[in-house]
Enzyme design. Structure first.
Site, short mmCIF file in Angstrom:
data_model
loop_
_atom_site.label_atom_id
_atom_site.label_comp_id
_atom_site.label_asym_id
_atom_site.label_seq_id
_atom_site.Cartn_x
_atom_site.Cartn_y
_atom_site.Cartn_z
N ASP A 1 42.25 -36.11 2.45
CA ASP A 1 43.39 -35.51 1.77
C ASP A 1 43.42 -34.01 2.06
O ASP A 1 42.59 -33.50 2.81
CB ASP A 1 43.34 -35.80 0.26
CG ASP A 1 42.09 -35.24 -0.41
OD1 ASP A 1 41.47 -34.30 0.13
OD2 ASP A 1 41.75 -35.73 -1.49
N SER A 2 44.37 -33.31 1.48
CA SER A 2 44.53 -31.88 1.80
C SER A 2 43.31 -31.06 1.40
O SER A 2 42.93 -30.13 2.12
CB SER A 2 45.80 -31.32 1.15
OG SER A 2 45.76 -31.52 -0.24
#
Length: 93
Positions: free
Chosen positions: A36-37
């Site tokens: 994920d980010s």
């Protein structure tokens, strides 16, 4: 695996995601790994420290696989003069 850059990238990714390094290859898709980010920022920070480089934000957007990371780091390393880490050992007189 004879490629030192790929080995370091895979080891770093395994550490960030807490998965065995032998489950990661250069063909591994980051999205399928659940990156994920926050993971991306953590991974980039770790890679920048490990390789003593700066990874441009524009390069990050095109990363889809582990191989993309390896290729990008190799480009940055190739463009970095080797003398920048050493500094001047003695004056040229």
């Amino acid at each position: 695996m004879a490629d030192e850059v790929a080995e370091k990238v895979i080891a770093t990714l395994a550490s960030v995601k807490r998965i065995p390094a032998d489950k990661i290859t250069v063909d591994t898709n980051l999205q399928e790994m659940g990156i994920d980010s926050l993971d991306v920022f953590t991974l980039l920070f770790e890679l920048e420290n490990a390789f003593k480089i700066s990874i441009p934000d524009d390069d990050v957007r095109s990363i889809k696989t582990v191989g993309d990371i390896v290729t990008g780091i190799k480009k940055i390393l190739a463009a970095t003069p080797p003398s920048t880490a050493n500094g001047s050992a003695s004056p040229a007189v």
